[in-house]
Design a protein around this motif. Structure first.
Motif, PDB file in Angstrom:
ATOM      1  N   GLY A 194     -59.534  54.806   5.524  1.00 41.76           N
ATOM      2  CA  GLY A 194     -58.977  55.119   6.835  1.00 41.76           C
ATOM      3  C   GLY A 194     -58.261  53.972   7.503  1.00 41.76           C
ATOM      4  N   GLY A 195     -58.297  52.796   6.897  1.00 34.58           N
ATOM      5  CA  GLY A 195     -57.596  51.663   7.478  1.00 34.58           C
ATOM      6  C   GLY A 195     -56.091  51.834   7.382  1.00 34.58           C
ATOM      7  N   GLY A 196     -55.373  50.955   8.059  1.00 29.97           N
ATOM      8  CA  GLY A 196     -53.929  51.008   8.026  1.00 29.97           C
ATOM      9  C   GLY A 196     -53.329  50.121   9.086  1.00 29.97           C
TER      10      GLY A 196
ATOM     11  N   GLY B 169     -53.110  51.822  19.956  1.00 31.23           N
ATOM     12  CA  GLY B 169     -53.257  53.001  19.117  1.00 31.23           C
ATOM     13  C   GLY B 169     -54.693  53.235  18.680  1.00 31.23           C
ATOM     14  N   SER B 170     -54.868  54.236  17.811  1.00 29.92           N
ATOM     15  CA  SER B 170     -56.188  54.640  17.340  1.00 29.92           C
ATOM     16  C   SER B 170     -56.207  54.803  15.830  1.00 29.92           C
ATOM     17  CB  SER B 170     -56.593  55.971  17.983  1.00 29.92           C
ATOM     18  OG  SER B 170     -56.670  55.872  19.388  1.00 29.92           O
TER      19      SER B 170
ATOM     20  N   VAL C 108     -57.681  46.980   8.445  1.00 30.26           N
ATOM     21  CA  VAL C 108     -57.070  47.464   9.686  1.00 30.26           C
ATOM     22  C   VAL C 108     -56.189  46.357  10.233  1.00 30.26           C
ATOM     23  CG1 VAL C 108     -57.518  48.158  12.068  1.00 30.26           C
ATOM     24  CG2 VAL C 108     -58.965  49.029  10.216  1.00 30.26           C
ATOM     25  N   THR C 109     -54.924  46.667  10.448  1.00 29.98           N
ATOM     26  CA  THR C 109     -53.982  45.701  11.006  1.00 29.98           C
ATOM     27  C   THR C 109     -53.408  46.283  12.295  1.00 29.98           C
ATOM     28  OG1 THR C 109     -53.406  44.920   8.783  1.00 29.98           O
ATOM     29  CG2 THR C 109     -51.921  44.327  10.585  1.00 29.98           C
ATOM     30  N   VAL C 110     -53.556  45.536  13.371  1.00 30.54           N
ATOM     31  CA  VAL C 110     -53.051  45.977  14.668  1.00 30.54           C
ATOM     32  C   VAL C 110     -51.924  45.043  15.075  1.00 30.54           C
ATOM     33  CG1 VAL C 110     -53.624  46.523  17.056  1.00 30.54           C
ATOM     34  CG2 VAL C 110     -55.369  46.772  15.270  1.00 30.54           C
ATOM     35  N   SER C 111     -50.744  45.601  15.218  1.00 31.92           N
ATOM     36  CA  SER C 111     -49.577  44.799  15.581  1.00 31.92           C
ATOM     37  C   SER C 111     -49.390  44.792  17.101  1.00 31.92           C
ATOM     38  CB  SER C 111     -48.329  45.344  14.907  1.00 31.92           C
ATOM     39  OG  SER C 111     -48.068  46.662  15.351  1.00 31.92           O
ATOM     40  N   SER C 112     -48.867  43.679  17.587  1.00 33.00           N
ATOM     41  CA  SER C 112     -48.667  43.545  19.048  1.00 33.00           C
ATOM     42  C   SER C 112     -47.295  44.030  19.476  1.00 33.00           C
ATOM     43  CB  SER C 112     -48.853  42.088  19.453  1.00 33.00           C
ATOM     44  OG  SER C 112     -47.952  41.267  18.740  1.00 33.00           O
TER      45      SER C 112
END
Length: 116
Positions: free
Chosen positions: A6-8, A14-15, A112-116
């Motif tokens: 489920g990562g991405g 976001g969620s 999980v990668t969260v971009s700013s």
């Protein structure tokens, strides 16, 4: 055996929902947890849920944004992650243990990668 997915890549705010499927007939007896490890940092606790699902625990950094849940009929534990921040970027691992013991069973991790 635990299999996390489920990562991405997601933008800040976001969620994502992570899933961890377990094999075997003892899943419903486990306390299940999610941990994460960011680059260059130690692995840290994120959330945990009791075998029945009645009790949940969260790290202060994710409280109010993340929700852990489980479906014992499907041998699966979930981590719903909302309002994601760049500092949530990490490899997320699910783990299981019997109550009162150390986490013994670990999944392979999902990024999980969260971009700013």
């Amino acid at each position: 055996q635990l299999q996390a997915c489920g990562g991405g890549l997601v933008q800040a705010g976001g969620s994502l929902r992570l899933s961890c499927a377990a094999s075997g007939r003892t899943f419903s007896s486990y306390t299940m947890g999610w941990f994460r490890q960011a680059p260059g940092k130690e692995r840290e606790f994120v959330a945990a849920i009791s075998w029945s699902g009645e009790s949940t625990y969260y790290a202060d950094s994710v409280k109010g944004r993340f929700a852990i849940s489980r479906d014992n009929a499907k041998n699966t534990v979930y981590l719903q992650m909302n309002s994601l921040k760049p500092e949530d970027t990490a490899v997320y691992y699910c783990a299981g243990r019997f109550a009162g013991t150390e986490y013994r069973y670990w999944g392979q991790g999902t990024l999980v990668t969260v971009s700013s």
